[in-house]
Design a protein around this motif. Structure first.
Motif, PDB file in Angstrom:
ATOM      1  N   THR A  12       0.833  -1.209   0.000  1.00  0.00           N
ATOM      2  CA  THR A  12       0.000   0.000   0.000  1.00  0.00           C
ATOM      3  C   THR A  12       0.865   1.255   0.000  1.00  0.00           C
ATOM      4  O   THR A  12       0.346   2.361   0.033  1.00  0.00           O
ATOM      5  CB  THR A  12      -0.914   0.027   1.242  1.00  0.00           C
ATOM      6  OG1 THR A  12      -0.082  -0.109   2.414  1.00  0.00           O
ATOM      7  CG2 THR A  12      -1.921  -1.105   1.230  1.00  0.00           C
ATOM      8  N   ASP A  17      -6.472  -5.624  -0.322  1.00  0.00           N
ATOM      9  CA  ASP A  17      -7.208  -4.362  -0.467  1.00  0.00           C
ATOM     10  C   ASP A  17      -6.845  -3.722  -1.805  1.00  0.00           C
ATOM     11  O   ASP A  17      -5.906  -2.940  -1.910  1.00  0.00           O
ATOM     12  CB  ASP A  17      -6.842  -3.439   0.702  1.00  0.00           C
ATOM     13  CG  ASP A  17      -7.753  -2.224   0.749  1.00  0.00           C
ATOM     14  OD1 ASP A  17      -8.418  -1.943  -0.279  1.00  0.00           O
ATOM     15  OD2 ASP A  17      -7.799  -1.565   1.800  1.00  0.00           O
ATOM     16  N   ARG A  73      -6.221   0.032  -2.149  1.00  0.00           N
ATOM     17  CA  ARG A  73      -5.022   0.675  -1.603  1.00  0.00           C
ATOM     18  C   ARG A  73      -3.713   0.073  -2.103  1.00  0.00           C
ATOM     19  O   ARG A  73      -2.673   0.713  -2.007  1.00  0.00           O
ATOM     20  CB  ARG A  73      -5.062   0.622  -0.070  1.00  0.00           C
ATOM     21  CG  ARG A  73      -6.147   1.530   0.501  1.00  0.00           C
ATOM     22  CD  ARG A  73      -6.313   1.341   1.996  1.00  0.00           C
ATOM     23  NE  ARG A  73      -5.093   1.616   2.733  1.00  0.00           N
ATOM     24  CZ  ARG A  73      -4.801   1.106   3.925  1.00  0.00           C
ATOM     25  NH1 ARG A  73      -5.650   0.310   4.518  1.00  0.00           N
ATOM     26  NH2 ARG A  73      -3.678   1.407   4.530  1.00  0.00           N
ATOM     27  N   GLN A  89     -12.159  -0.917   6.371  1.00  0.00           N
ATOM     28  CA  GLN A  89     -10.722  -1.089   6.599  1.00  0.00           C
ATOM     29  C   GLN A  89     -10.295  -2.525   6.858  1.00  0.00           C
ATOM     30  O   GLN A  89      -9.104  -2.785   6.988  1.00  0.00           O
ATOM     31  CB  GLN A  89     -10.301  -0.240   7.799  1.00  0.00           C
ATOM     32  CG  GLN A  89     -10.291   1.236   7.465  1.00  0.00           C
ATOM     33  CD  GLN A  89      -9.917   2.080   8.668  1.00  0.00           C
ATOM     34  OE1 GLN A  89      -9.971   1.603   9.789  1.00  0.00           O
ATOM     35  NE2 GLN A  89      -9.532   3.311   8.418  1.00  0.00           N
ATOM     36  N   ALA A 144      -9.810  -5.209   5.287  1.00  0.00           N
ATOM     37  CA  ALA A 144      -8.968  -6.039   4.421  1.00  0.00           C
ATOM     38  C   ALA A 144      -7.483  -5.854   4.711  1.00  0.00           C
ATOM     39  O   ALA A 144      -6.665  -6.646   4.278  1.00  0.00           O
ATOM     40  CB  ALA A 144      -9.247  -5.761   2.948  1.00  0.00           C
ATOM     41  N   THR A 145      -7.157  -4.781   5.414  1.00  0.00           N
ATOM     42  CA  THR A 145      -5.751  -4.606   5.767  1.00  0.00           C
ATOM     43  C   THR A 145      -5.593  -4.753   7.277  1.00  0.00           C
ATOM     44  O   THR A 145      -6.536  -4.578   8.038  1.00  0.00           O
ATOM     45  CB  THR A 145      -5.210  -3.223   5.339  1.00  0.00           C
ATOM     46  OG1 THR A 145      -6.180  -2.255   5.645  1.00  0.00           O
ATOM     47  CG2 THR A 145      -4.884  -3.179   3.872  1.00  0.00           C
ATOM     48  N   TYR A 158      -8.453  -9.247   6.502  1.00  0.00           N
ATOM     49  CA  TYR A 158      -7.079  -9.556   6.900  1.00  0.00           C
ATOM     50  C   TYR A 158      -7.028 -10.689   7.938  1.00  0.00           C
ATOM     51  O   TYR A 158      -6.229 -11.615   7.811  1.00  0.00           O
ATOM     52  CB  TYR A 158      -6.421  -8.280   7.463  1.00  0.00           C
ATOM     53  CG  TYR A 158      -5.292  -8.569   8.416  1.00  0.00           C
ATOM     54  CD1 TYR A 158      -4.060  -9.024   7.940  1.00  0.00           C
ATOM     55  CD2 TYR A 158      -5.460  -8.447   9.790  1.00  0.00           C
ATOM     56  CE1 TYR A 158      -3.035  -9.338   8.820  1.00  0.00           C
ATOM     57  CE2 TYR A 158      -4.440  -8.747  10.672  1.00  0.00           C
ATOM     58  CZ  TYR A 158      -3.230  -9.195  10.181  1.00  0.00           C
ATOM     59  OH  TYR A 158      -2.234  -9.516  11.057  1.00  0.00           O
TER      60      TYR A 158
END
Ligand code: GLU
Ligand code: ZN
Length: 291
Positions: free
Chosen positions: A18, A51, A54, A121, A123-124, A209
């Motif tokens: 990212t 993600d 990003r 948020q 996914a990270t 994640y």
């Protein structure tokens, strides 16, 4: 080094493309590489690019170059393959779906229609200051999801893919989750107090994640996870997922976060401290190691 030692230890580097790697990443990855070497182990590089909003391909290339420049080498990864590939998360969907299905079949997750920032948020990995807030429990089924009363809902959800709703893991409220960190010692967290029901799959069909990292560390037979201390709470969540999926839990070594002189954690936005900038301005890998 006896052969059994070299077979047993498996470590990993799991950067998310990212942004550019910075000094904080370098410190953690150098420790991971060093611990792996000390154990005569195998080091795996995994590209955590779930993600798609990003992550950017140029950062994948940059992280590989930066890691190599630092003198870190790995023998399994997206650039060199290996027995447990693919090593790029966006290519591993089938593994995550399989685990999701198992959690669903065991009644350990439930659909959630809330739309919140934490969903966006998930996914990270949550870093310091942006950890998933405690979930209100709005969509949590009032009865034990393992009971028959909910099977209708589960069967319906099974008909299509998981998309359309967020899926949350139901944590055992009040239960203490503890582990002995190999660097920071005994860690104790209470489910429902330190963290709540967390997202394992997003309604836009992206695995979270927390789920992906557990599935991958298990599938890649990782025996020790070395990463930043901002993920301590995530470790407790992940331990619950390992248990739920019947997978062996790896050892953990969480490194202190690197902070700047003001005490602010180094993040990718501190562009001046990116490894590639430092390299361009004449730093040597040795200086980065000792910074
Ligand atoms: N991709 C995650 C990050 O960059 C790594 C999380 C982990 O090591 O489990 O924060
Ligand atoms: Zn909800």
């Amino acid at each position: 080094m006896p052969e059994s030692t070299s077979i047993s230890y498996r470590g990993r580097l799991a950067p998310s493309p990212t942004g550019l790697l910075h000094l904080g990443h370098a410190r953690t990855f150098l420790i991971a590489a060093q611990r792996c070497a000390e154990h005569g182990g195998t080091l795996v590089l995994r590209n955590e690019d779930l993600d798609q909003q990003r992550c950017r391909p140029e950062f994948v290339q940059a992280m590989i170059e930066d890691l190599r420049w630092l003198g870190i080498s790995w023998t399994e990864g997206p650039d060199c393959g290996g027995p447990f590939g693919p090593y790029t998360q966006s290519e591993r969907r089938v593994h995550y779906l399989h685990a999701l299905q198992q959690l669903r079949d065991r009644g350990m997750i439930y659909p959630c229609t809330c739309s919140r920032k934490d969903v966006a948020q998930s996914a990270t990995a949550p870093n310091e200051g942006d950890d998933e807030p405690l979930y209100s429990g709005k969509c949590r089924p009032s009865r034990d999801p393992r009971s028959d009363s909910l099977s209708g809902c589960r069967v319906e959800a099974k008909r299509g893919g998981p998309a359309g709703v967020n899926w949350r893991f139901r944590v055992p409220d009040g239960e203490e989750i503890s582990f002995t960190d190999l660097h920071l010692g005994l860690q104790e967290m209470v489910a429902g107090r330190d963290f709540g029901d967390f997202i394992v799959w997003r309604k836009d069909d992206v695995p979270a994640y927390q789920l992906a990292v557990v599935v991958d560390d298990a599938a890649m037979k990782i025996t020790e996870v070395v990463r930043g201390a901002d993920l301590l709470k995530s470790t407790a969540r992940q331990i619950l997922l390992y248990r739920a999926l019947g997978l062996p839990i790896p050892g953990y070594y969480h490194c202190e976060l690197v902070r700047d002189q003001q005490g602010v954690r180094l993040a990718k936005r501190h562009d001046a401290l990116s490894i590639s900038k430092l390299r361009q301005s004449g730093w040597t890998p040795q200086q980065v190691r000792c910074s």
